[in-house]
Design an enzyme around this catalytic site. Structure first.
Site, PDB file in Angstrom:
ATOM      1  N   CYS A   2       0.872  -1.170   0.000  1.00 27.57           N
ATOM      2  CA  CYS A   2       0.000   0.000   0.000  1.00 27.57           C
ATOM      3  C   CYS A   2       0.910   1.222   0.000  1.00 27.57           C
ATOM      4  CB  CYS A   2      -0.865   0.019   1.251  1.00 27.57           C
ATOM      5  SG  CYS A   2      -1.818  -1.485   1.456  1.00 27.57           S
ATOM      6  N   ARG A  27       1.522   1.632  -5.985  1.00 31.49           N
ATOM      7  CA  ARG A  27       1.768   0.644  -4.927  1.00 31.49           C
ATOM      8  C   ARG A  27       0.517  -0.153  -4.563  1.00 31.49           C
ATOM      9  NH1 ARG A  27       6.476   1.530  -2.111  1.00 31.49           N
ATOM     10  NH2 ARG A  27       5.640   0.354  -0.363  1.00 31.49           N
ATOM     11  N   TRP A  75      -3.752  -1.889  -1.357  1.00 37.66           N
ATOM     12  CA  TRP A  75      -3.753  -3.157  -2.083  1.00 37.66           C
ATOM     13  C   TRP A  75      -4.212  -4.177  -1.052  1.00 37.66           C
ATOM     14  CZ3 TRP A  75      -1.353  -7.948  -1.603  1.00 37.66           C
ATOM     15  CH2 TRP A  75      -1.424  -8.782  -2.734  1.00 37.66           C
ATOM     16  N   ASN A 101       0.649   0.063   6.287  1.00 33.90           N
ATOM     17  CA  ASN A 101       1.073  -0.764   5.161  1.00 33.90           C
ATOM     18  C   ASN A 101       1.813  -1.956   5.759  1.00 33.90           C
ATOM     19  OD1 ASN A 101       2.133  -1.806   2.763  1.00 33.90           O
ATOM     20  ND2 ASN A 101       3.867  -0.391   2.770  1.00 33.90           N
ATOM     21  N   GLY A 102       1.333  -3.157   5.500  1.00 29.47           N
ATOM     22  CA  GLY A 102       1.967  -4.344   6.066  1.00 29.47           C
ATOM     23  C   GLY A 102       0.900  -5.353   6.460  1.00 29.47           C
ATOM     24  N   GLU A 483       9.948 -13.880 -19.467  1.00 31.21           N
ATOM     25  CA  GLU A 483       9.655 -12.474 -19.195  1.00 31.21           C
ATOM     26  C   GLU A 483       8.606 -11.935 -20.180  1.00 31.21           C
ATOM     27  OE1 GLU A 483      10.015 -10.534 -16.885  1.00 31.21           O
ATOM     28  OE2 GLU A 483       9.920  -8.506 -17.679  1.00 31.21           O
ATOM     29  N   HIS A 506       7.537 -31.845 -25.201  1.00 34.49           N
ATOM     30  CA  HIS A 506       7.246 -32.705 -24.049  1.00 34.49           C
ATOM     31  C   HIS A 506       5.908 -32.349 -23.394  1.00 34.49           C
ATOM     32  CE1 HIS A 506      11.186 -34.520 -24.339  1.00 34.49           C
ATOM     33  NE2 HIS A 506      11.706 -33.308 -24.422  1.00 34.49           N
ATOM     34  N   LYS A 605       3.014  -2.446  -7.419  1.00 34.22           N
ATOM     35  CA  LYS A 605       4.397  -2.331  -7.884  1.00 34.22           C
ATOM     36  C   LYS A 605       5.383  -3.007  -6.944  1.00 34.22           C
ATOM     37  CE  LYS A 605       7.677  -0.817 -10.569  1.00 34.22           C
ATOM     38  NZ  LYS A 605       7.882  -1.579 -11.812  1.00 34.22           N
TER      39      LYS A 605
HETATM   40  C1  AGP Z   1       7.127  -7.284 -13.016  1.00 28.11           C
HETATM   41  O1  AGP Z   1       6.553  -6.809 -14.160  1.00 28.11           O
HETATM   42  C2  AGP Z   1       6.251  -7.485 -11.893  1.00 28.11           C
HETATM   43  N1  AGP Z   1       5.306  -6.503 -11.694  1.00 28.11           N
HETATM   44  C3  AGP Z   1       6.811  -8.202 -10.687  1.00 28.11           C
HETATM   45  O2  AGP Z   1       6.996  -9.518 -11.107  1.00 28.11           O
HETATM   46  C4  AGP Z   1       8.130  -7.699 -10.039  1.00 28.11           C
HETATM   47  O3  AGP Z   1       9.196  -7.891 -10.899  1.00 28.11           O
HETATM   48  C5  AGP Z   1       8.332  -8.445  -8.714  1.00 28.11           C
HETATM   49  O4  AGP Z   1       7.269  -8.167  -7.854  1.00 28.11           O
HETATM   50  C6  AGP Z   1       9.646  -8.118  -8.056  1.00 28.11           C
HETATM   51  O5  AGP Z   1       9.733  -6.764  -7.720  1.00 28.11           O
HETATM   52  P1  AGP Z   1      11.110  -6.124  -7.327  1.00 28.11           P
HETATM   53  O6  AGP Z   1      12.002  -6.205  -8.496  1.00 28.11           O
HETATM   54  O7  AGP Z   1      10.774  -4.715  -6.941  1.00 28.11           O
HETATM   55  O8  AGP Z   1      11.654  -6.906  -6.169  1.00 28.11           O
END
Ligand code: AGP
Length: 610
Positions: A2, A27, A75, A101-102, A483, A506, A605
């Site tokens: 959050c 966030r 969130w 937040n937590g 990715e 496979h 994020k």
């Molecule tokens: C990536 O597009 C994602 N939103 C997510 O997988 C992200 O890479 C992951 O949460 C790790 O975040 P960080 O790199 O801030 O640790």
């Protein structure tokens, strides 16, 4: 997970908090709320939905006169996104407001005890238990003491801010496991989950450490530990400006960040290449110099995109430095009693530097006495601070929830580390010069990939209604396939899978029919012919092929429905160039499907809960 903000000052507390929340919306964005102190009482507005919903609901004429306010963008972890569950949460009398937040792990035990004492809960959140707990102590104690006493009973993580009508010109904030930064301005104080919400007001900041509490008035801050011992620490300075967090005319942050890559990649290697010596200089790893020769094993840990960067790093480190590598999901690492040995090195990869799982892995490694290096983007983040040393990406703030520029910079930095280690170990290093020279030409090569944005959009138009995608690559390009698939699913909500191309036969080959677009990373390398065979297998089953290929490879057009070319570059840098068309493809498909590109559903994020 959050975003939280608190403000004390004369610049319109409510509007300031609202503006700052917008900066933190990445966030978490399922609900939001603001409380301010006005005319002897706490006024609160909170709403499910994005901050724009809150903004429309607020009576700004009433709220704008406040000089103290707190706000939260959520969130959801405990309790659905709703008006009731949105923060701030108030105590029984409405005279104490808290944002958090937590996660409060023991909230149901606390709730039972507090309900027995007569406290009335109005939400399903874990946070509310802390509010009533502070209320309990605040009957006798000052707000600072009440917060400290309450936190003594809290198990879990928090970045929280509280204020009370009994001392309305103070904010008390505490941190354990969830980031909190204090901005110290001229006659104003602003607290936030990260510096992007602060930089508009001041560059002088204090990053709270776990177990610290700060007591604020407009002009003064006092920092304590949880035993109320006074802590002295100097302020740090934010070294980037507001400009870095604007959209600059792009429709979305994600697109802006994709297009920033020529520059962000330069920033990742600028000042770090020693061309004459064919060496790399990474100041944050100097401390390791005498130990590099002895490293037996490297374990990369990260989540999501950062984990994918770790998989690329595995190839680079093993190939150039000759050190065996393992790559672990940070979320798994900690819970399987990892066996770490004296000469192991753990390298965490995290854009935000705040991901709870990665941080937990870092702490696990440190508790076993193993050196930890952090590859992070956010300067001063918890992972950066808790690591023994590290390397920053210098990619600037990444706001789009889907990570793009951070991924390519993570690979670049991992390559630099691999080269540095190679130079300090007795390994053959013939390719060093060529890699460094190719690195210098990387930004230009990225520009050439970006210039195909329109062409990639046309491909996106053909496939934006498909329900499934397969991404295939081999060797160092396999993580790029993972990715590419992650980018597509997180922002367009299309099901996509990444696979090593040869594994397709496979199992996943059963999925292929004329409805299945298959994205191949089929660049010219030693396994090119094998990848082409895999393409043939897809074609034979009527799958549609989008190939990422090396410029000049005309032959590939015989096997693919669409070809996106990337410049011919040293093979260690191919994953960087190959990732970019996949970022653009996902972006255009998401836009065509009218998805919320920068704030995809259910995501946040930085994931600061486990
Ligand atoms: C990536 O597009 C994602 N939103 C997510 O997988 C992200 O890479 C992951 O949460 C790790 O975040 P960080 O790199 O801030 O640790």
């Amino acid at each position: 997970m959050c975003g939280i903000v608190g403000y004390l000052g004369e610049k319109g507390a409510t509007q300031t908090v609202l503006n700052s929340l917008k900066r933190l919306e990445y966030r978490g964005y399922d609900s939001s709320g603001i409380s301010c102190f006005l005319n002897g009482e706490i006024i609160t507005e909170k709403r499910a939905g994005k901050i724009s919903v809150l903004e429309s609901a607020m009576d700004k004429d009433v709220m704008n006169g406040a000089t103290v306010a707190i706000g939260h963008t959520r969130w959801a972890t405990h309790g659905e996104p709703s008006d009731f569950n949105a923060h701030p949460h108030l105590d029984c009398t409405g005279s104490l407001a808290v944002i958090h937040n937590g996660i409060v792990e023991n909230y149901s035990d606390l709730k039972k005890i507090l309900e027995k004492e007569g406290h009335k809960f109005r939400s399903e959140t874990d946070t509310e238990s802390v509010v009533h707990l502070i209320e309990h102590y605040h009957r006798e104690d000052d707000i600072l003491d009440a917060v400290i006493k309450a936190l003594d009973h809290v198990e879990g993580t928090y970045g929280l801010v509280a204020f009370s009508v009994k001392s309305p010109h103070r904010l008390v904030a505490a941190r354990k496991g969830s980031p909190l930064v204090l901005g110290v301005g001229d006659g104003e104080m602003i607290l936030a989950s990260d510096a992007s919400a602060i930089v508009e007001h001041t560059r002088d900041v204090l990053y709270l450490e776990d177990g610290e509490v700060v007591d604020l008035t407009q002009n003064e801050y006092k920092l304590y530990d949880l035993n109320k011992n006074h802590i002295q620490r100097s302020l740090e300075s934010i070294d980037w400006d507001l400009d870095a967090i604007g959209k600059h005319g792009y429709d979305h942050f994600m697109l802006k960040e994709i297009f920033e890559q020529p520059e962000t990649l330069s920033n990742a290697f600028r000042g770090r290449l020693l061309l004459d010596d064919v060496d790399v200089r990474l100041d944050g790893l100097e401390f390791l110099n005498s130990e590099i020769e002895k490293i037996n094993r490297i374990i990369f840990v990260g989540c999501g995109t950062s984990w994918h960067a770790g998989l690329v790093a595995e190839y680079l480190m093993e190939e150039y430095a000759g050190i065996p590598v393992e790559v672990e999901y940070a979320s798994e690492f900690r819970y399987r009693n990892p066996i770490l040995k004296k000469n192991d090195l753990v390298i965490t990869i995290s854009q935000s530097g705040e991901t709870a799982d990665t941080l937990a892995a870092l702490r696990e490694a440190k508790s076993q006495g193993v050196r930890v290096v952090g590859i992070t983007n956010v300067v001063g983040s918890t992972i950066a601070r808790e690591s023994d040393g590290g390397v920053y990406l210098h990619a600037g703030p990444e706001i789009g929830v889907a990570s793009t520029k951070a991924f390519t910079s993570q690979i670049t930095v991992a390559l630099l580390i691999a080269l540095m280690f190679a130079r300090r170990r007795s390994v053959k290093f013939d390719e060093g010069k060529s890699i460094l020279e190719n690195l210098l030409s990387l930004p230009k090569a990225v520009n050439s990939v970006l210039s195909q944005c329109e062409k990639i959009k046309q491909i996106a138009e053909i496939y934006s209604e498909n329900h499934n995608f397969l991404y295939l690559g081999r060797g160092i390009n396999y993580p790029v396939a993972l990715e590419g698939a992650l980018k597509l699913k997180e922002i367009s909500y299309i099901h996509a899978e990444g696979y090593p191309a040869a594994e397709m036969k496979h199992g996943p080959i059963a999925l292929i029919d004329e409805q299945m677009p298959v994205v191949f990373i089929a660049t010219r390398d030693e396994i090119y012919n094998k990848v082409v065979s895999n393409m043939e297998e897809v074609r034979a089953r009527k799958g549609k092929i989008i190939a990422i290929a090396t410029e000049g490879d005309e032959e590939i057009q015989n096997y693919a429905d669409h070809v996106i070319y990337i410049p011919d570059i040293h093979r260690s840098l191919v994953p960087i160039l190959a990732a970019i068309p996949l970022q653009l493809l996902a972006y255009h498909i998401a836009v065509l499907r009218k998805c919320d590109v920068d704030q995809p559903r259910n995501l946040a994020k930085s994931v600061t809960v486990e």
